[in-house]
Design a protein around this motif. Sequence first.
Motif, short mmCIF file in Angstrom:
data_model
loop_
_atom_site.label_atom_id
_atom_site.label_comp_id
_atom_site.label_asym_id
_atom_site.label_seq_id
_atom_site.Cartn_x
_atom_site.Cartn_y
_atom_site.Cartn_z
N PRO A 97 0.98 -1.21 -0.09
CA PRO A 97 0.10 0.13 0.13
C PRO A 97 0.87 1.27 0.05
CG PRO A 97 0.03 -1.04 2.14
CD PRO A 97 0.64 -1.98 1.09
N ILE A 98 0.15 2.34 -0.30
CA ILE A 98 0.90 3.64 -0.40
C ILE A 98 0.34 4.42 0.89
CG2 ILE A 98 1.38 5.82 -1.60
CD1 ILE A 98 0.53 4.35 -4.23
N PRO A 99 1.52 4.73 1.79
CA PRO A 99 0.86 5.72 2.84
C PRO A 99 0.65 6.82 2.39
CG PRO A 99 3.23 4.82 3.33
CD PRO A 99 2.63 4.24 2.05
N PRO A 100 -0.46 7.82 2.84
CA PRO A 100 -0.83 9.09 2.37
C PRO A 100 0.65 10.13 2.25
CG PRO A 100 -2.43 8.05 3.76
CD PRO A 100 -1.38 7.26 3.86
N GLU A 101 1.44 9.90 3.30
CA GLU A 101 2.50 10.85 3.49
C GLU A 101 3.56 10.44 2.30
OE1 GLU A 101 3.24 7.48 6.35
OE2 GLU A 101 1.47 8.72 5.61
N ALA A 102 3.38 9.58 1.40
CA ALA A 102 4.39 9.03 0.63
C ALA A 102 3.96 9.76 -0.65
CB ALA A 102 4.39 7.49 0.01
N VAL A 103 2.51 10.21 -0.75
CA VAL A 103 2.39 11.28 -2.07
C VAL A 103 2.61 12.44 -1.43
CG1 VAL A 103 0.30 12.06 -3.27
CG2 VAL A 103 0.34 9.55 -2.29
N ILE A 104 3.86 13.08 -2.44
CA ILE A 104 4.39 14.26 -2.37
C ILE A 104 3.48 15.35 -3.29
CG2 ILE A 104 6.64 13.40 -1.62
CD1 ILE A 104 7.60 13.91 -4.35
N GLU A 105 2.70 15.18 -4.18
CA GLU A 105 1.80 16.04 -4.86
C GLU A 105 0.98 15.23 -5.37
OE1 GLU A 105 2.82 19.07 -8.64
OE2 GLU A 105 4.44 17.94 -7.93
N VAL A 106 -0.37 16.05 -5.55
CA VAL A 106 -1.56 15.55 -6.44
C VAL A 106 -1.75 16.43 -7.54
CG1 VAL A 106 -3.92 14.86 -6.41
CG2 VAL A 106 -2.38 14.51 -4.24
N ARG A 107 -1.77 16.04 -8.59
CA ARG A 107 -1.84 16.87 -9.88
C ARG A 107 -3.25 16.54 -10.64
NH1 ARG A 107 3.65 16.08 -12.69
NH2 ARG A 107 4.98 16.87 -11.21
N ALA A 108 -3.89 17.63 -11.01
CA ALA A 108 -5.08 17.30 -12.12
C ALA A 108 -4.55 17.01 -13.41
CB ALA A 108 -5.95 18.47 -12.37
N LEU A 109 -4.89 15.99 -13.86
CA LEU A 109 -4.65 15.59 -15.30
C LEU A 109 -5.24 16.38 -16.38
CD1 LEU A 109 -5.18 11.59 -14.98
CD2 LEU A 109 -2.87 13.07 -15.44
N PRO A 110 -4.44 16.96 -17.20
CA PRO A 110 -4.89 18.16 -18.25
C PRO A 110 -5.78 17.45 -19.09
CG PRO A 110 -2.40 17.64 -18.46
CD PRO A 110 -2.91 16.82 -17.09
N GLU A 111 -5.84 16.06 -19.18
CA GLU A 111 -6.84 15.42 -20.22
C GLU A 111 -8.28 15.43 -19.80
OE1 GLU A 111 -3.95 14.11 -19.20
OE2 GLU A 111 -2.66 14.18 -20.98
N ASN A 112 -8.51 15.67 -18.35
CA ASN A 112 -9.66 15.57 -17.80
C ASN A 112 -10.74 16.56 -18.80
OD1 ASN A 112 -8.98 13.84 -15.99
ND2 ASN A 112 -9.04 15.31 -14.14
N ARG A 113 -11.69 16.07 -18.79
CA ARG A 113 -12.99 16.57 -19.60
C ARG A 113 -13.35 17.73 -18.66
NH1 ARG A 113 -16.01 11.64 -21.43
NH2 ARG A 113 -14.52 10.60 -20.19
#
Length: 113
Positions: A97-113
């Motif tokens: 599993p990925i601990p939340p603290e391992a996520v250093i950034e969350v980006r929107a995907l530009p291809e989202n409609r």
Amino acid sequence: MAGDLTDPRTPILHIAERTQWEASRDSGRPYEVSTRGRTLAEEGFIHASRDEDQVRGVRRAFYADLDDLVLLVIDPAGLDVRHEPVGDDVFPHIYGPIPPEAVIEVRALPENR
């Protein structure tokens, strides 16, 4: 961001459905979604990408009809990451599993409609 397979500090990327990521983050529980419709328990690892070129290919192949996606930028330190061949390419797979603290950034995907 080109992933350097020889440097274990190079961040890796994972496409996530926003609601699944936010539920994990908000609860403080590790993120355990492998890929669309599959959990870590079902798949055995979490699919990831080493760079944005791989992300674009995965997005087109598996997530083209979804639009509420985010890109998790993950610090691999302390995670069991294995770079494994898939077809003619090599992708990082996270065994655990990925601990939340391992996520250093969350980006929107530009291809989202």
